[in-house]
Design a protein around this motif. Structure first.
Motif: not given
Length: 132
Positions: A56-58, A73-77, A80-87
């Motif tokens: 996804s990051f790439a 930005s890699l840490l932000w992504v 964001s994916h951890l948030l997406q994982l939870g949701l």
């Protein structure tokens, strides 16, 4: 940037986001189906999801937004994916346990439910901060 240019950029990013997300979802889904043969659907979902973060990051960095984005930005992504994982995991759980949907379709339901929010969030990550 003129208003028309901004709208065209947003439209292009939206299309590329959907295509990249589709590719990432298919790759993650194929892994999910393989893992489902050996483990619980929740564990399979988490493992397949984590495997998709690097791809996804790439794709976001090089194909969708084509810019480096904010510092870290890699840490932000990843965040964001951890948030997406939870949701997404909440949608997966609701899909299977409450709606009695088939386990094989759970990640697809999660992707459809969470994608619009993630586009807005990830576009923010890859939109440079403009200082006035």
């Amino acid at each position: 940037m003129k208003a028309g240019e901004g709208a065209a950029r947003l439209a292009g990013e939206s299309v590329r986001y959907l295509l990249a997300g589709g590719l990432n979802t298919l790759a993650s889904y194929a892994l999910y189906l393989a893992l489902l043969q050996a483990m619980d659907y929740r564990t399979a979902y988490v493992l397949a999801f984590v495997a998709g973060i690097a791809l996804s990051f790439a794709l976001l960095r090089h194909a969708v937004f084509a810019r480096p984005g904010r510092p870290f930005s890699l840490l932000w992504v990843a965040a964001s994916h951890l948030l997406q994982l939870g949701l997404g995991l909440a949608v997966v759980q609701a899909w299977v346990a409450a709606l009695h949907g088939p386990q094989w379709a759970a990640p697809l339901a999660a992707a459809l439910a969470v994608a619009p929010f993630m586009f807005v969030l990830q576009r923010w990550i890859f939109t440079p901060h403009v200082r006035h």
